[in-house]
Design an enzyme around this catalytic site. Structure first.
Site, PDB file in Angstrom:
ATOM      1  N   SER A   1      30.524  31.060  41.629  1.00  0.00           N
ATOM      2  CA  SER A   1      29.918  31.501  40.631  1.00  0.00           C
ATOM      3  C   SER A   1      28.801  30.639  40.012  1.00  0.00           C
ATOM      4  CB  SER A   1      30.774  32.226  39.636  1.00  0.00           C
ATOM      5  OG  SER A   1      30.418  32.274  38.296  1.00  0.00           O
TER       6      SER A   1
ATOM      7  N   LYS B   1      35.462  29.383  40.627  1.00  0.00           N
ATOM      8  CA  LYS B   1      35.318  30.512  41.354  1.00  0.00           C
ATOM      9  C   LYS B   1      34.929  30.160  42.737  1.00  0.00           C
ATOM     10  CE  LYS B   1      35.951  34.321  40.212  1.00  0.00           C
ATOM     11  NZ  LYS B   1      34.991  35.219  39.735  1.00  0.00           N
TER      12      LYS B   1
ATOM     13  N   GLU C   1      33.822  41.564  50.813  1.00  0.00           N
ATOM     14  CA  GLU C   1      33.425  42.474  49.725  1.00  0.00           C
ATOM     15  C   GLU C   1      32.161  43.323  50.109  1.00  0.00           C
ATOM     16  OE1 GLU C   1      33.258  40.387  45.856  1.00  0.00           O
ATOM     17  OE2 GLU C   1      35.003  39.626  46.158  1.00  0.00           O
TER      18      GLU C   1
ATOM     19  N   HIS D   1      52.629  52.038  49.530  1.00  0.00           N
ATOM     20  CA  HIS D   1      52.154  52.329  48.123  1.00  0.00           C
ATOM     21  C   HIS D   1      52.038  50.887  47.592  1.00  0.00           C
ATOM     22  CE1 HIS D   1      53.749  56.194  48.801  1.00  0.00           C
ATOM     23  NE2 HIS D   1      54.852  55.639  49.503  1.00  0.00           N
TER      24      HIS D   1
END
Ligand code: ARG
Length: 464
Positions: free
Chosen positions: A284, A290, A297, A163
């Protein structure tokens, strides 16, 4: 330019009184994408021609002309000189037309006793068999890379989660081996699917077989098929083997996607369990700080298109009456894209696994939060004679008081712990350490570092 533009499609146009419109031509043509099947189409044609000659259906001279013509076509394709013509609809008619230009009547005899229906089914099976073999090599490479990583971290403690809550300590090596198992089953599924891919449709002709005295077993043997398809209607029409392949591919991407999700979470500065080598990340355009885990992804995102291709093929097949219908031309783009996506993704992931830097301190610090050894305390009490439910209750009370005090179970003295059960003695402190906790799970499949090492040894013998 070595090929001529045809005025009309001579494969069937004698039956028609007007030409199809340019739009219909473009709509029905598949040559833009099925030219990828060329090498398999030629391989299938040569096996067919060899059999026709062996059976005396065409002459040995015809076969040798066909063989010579096909060799030239192969060279033209390899050199990028072959001109693919929309007017000739698909890969099959393009190659046959060129063959006839090169060798004359022998080229026109090649199509004796076959149809594009059994021809295309054969091409796709040859293509998929080849793709499966490549994919299995890549799955193997990925498993080796993950096993190497697991070996470096057989004893690196990290929190195991259920969980998304800290559950029990495991090791990073154990966690990596979970994926090695998943990709192992994926390879099994691919090999299993290969058995059903590897059967020969050729000889089924359009749908009912042919009146010529063909030898299908001979063609199967030449092409390395394990068997022939035993019903001509089924052979030309069903694409269940391609659907099965897409299902196995979707499972590979599902596993890749789960792993990607973890890599993304682990690389988040909030978690900070790992760093991924710069060559797999991007920055970025606006935020200079970043470093984004783009590869995992994107892989997670590409899982969607592979799942989509599975649904596309299932839907393509479900409404089709026997036997061949043009619908089946739509099987190719989803299949090709599935193969390309899986191939690129597996290749990148095998490489990326070597570029994962593990931050052992952060993993350890996280494992120390969240009472990861609470089950060990309960097990300790059970081993001293307390029924498990009572042990669970006693530990729950101890955890609750730790939460209130903002400390860990291991921070409590033996004296304090004994307020929850008089069965607790000084030996409890070895049990409550992270190392003690993982080492105690010492059986096949457990998180103990020596079990992880044993699993690695076992896997290495399977992978070599
Ligand atoms: N391009 C077709 C396909 O991909 C080849 C088979 C065509 N057969 C036919 N009867 N039109 O399925």
């Amino acid at each position: 330019m070595t090929a001529q533009f045809a005025k009309k499609n001579e494969a069937w146009s004698a039956r028609f009184s007007e030409p199809v419109s340019d739009l219909v031509k473009r709509y029905t043509a598949s040559v833009f994408f099925d030219h990828r099947l060329a090498q398999f189409d030629i391989e299938g044609s040569l096996a067919h021609a060899e059999m026709l000659a062996h059976q005396g259906i065409i002459s040995e001279q015809d076969y040798s002309d066909i063989d010579r013509g096909m060799k030239q076509i192969q060279t033209e394709i390899a050199d990028g000189k072959f001109v693919w013509l929309l007017d000739l609809e698909d890969v099959h008619l393009n190659i046959e037309k060129r063959l006839t230009e090169l060798v004359g009547d022998a080229g026109k005899r090649l199509h004796t006793g076959r149809s594009r229906n059994d021809q295309v089914a054969t091409d796709i099976r040859l293509y998929l068999r080849n793709a499966i073999d490549d994919i299995n090599v890549l799955l193997n490479d990925l498993r080796i890379a993950l096993t190497d990583l697991a070996e470096q971290h057989a004893g690196t403690i990290m929190p195991g989660f259920t969980h998304m809550q800290v559950a029990q300590p495991v090791t990073f090596g154990h966690h990596m081996l979970a994926y090695v198992e998943m990709f192992g089953r994926d390879a099994e599924r691919m090999s299993d699917c290969r058995k059903r891919v590897n059967r020969l449709p050729l000889g089924s002709a359009a749908l009912a077989g042919t009146t010529f005295p063909i030898d299908r077993e001979r063609v199967a043997k030449t092409l390395g098929f394990d068997d022939v398809c035993h019903n001509s209607l089924d052979a030309v029409s069903d694409r269940d083997f391609a659907i099965e392949f897409c299902a196995a591919a979707a499972l590979i991407m599902t596993h890749i996607s789960r792993m990607s999700e973890e890599l993304v979470i682990w690389m988040s500065p909030r978690v900070g369990f790992i760093d991924i080598a710069d060559r797999f990340c991007t920055g970025s355009s606006i935020m200079p700080q970043k470093k984004n885990p783009d590869v995992p992804e994107l892989a997670r995102g590409k899982t969607g298109r592979v799942n989509g291709h599975l649904v596309a093929l299932l839907t393509l097949m479900k409404g089709q009456p026997l036997a061949y219908n043009k619908d089946n031309q739509e099987d190719k783009e989803p299949l090709f894209d599935t193969v390309d996506t899986i191939t690129d993704t597996l290749r990148i992931f095998a490489d990326m696994a070597g570029g994962i830097h593990v931050k052992a301190e952060a993993m350890r610090a996280a494992a120390l939060q969240g009472y990861a050894t609470a089950t060990d305390l309960a097990d300790y009490l059970v081993k001293k004679g307390l029924p498990f439910r009572d042990a669970h209750e006693a530990v729950a009370l101890a955890v609750r008081s730790c939460v209130d005090r903002g400390c860990d179970l291991a921070d409590l003295s033996t004296q304090e712990l004994r307020t929850y059960s008089l069965l607790i003695d000084d030996d409890i402190h070895a049990v409550l350490t992270l190392e003690g906790s993982v080492a105690a799970r010492d059986h096949i499949g457990g998180a103990a570092p020596n079990q992880v090492k044993a699993a690695i040894k076992r896997i290495r013998t399977l992978l070599k």
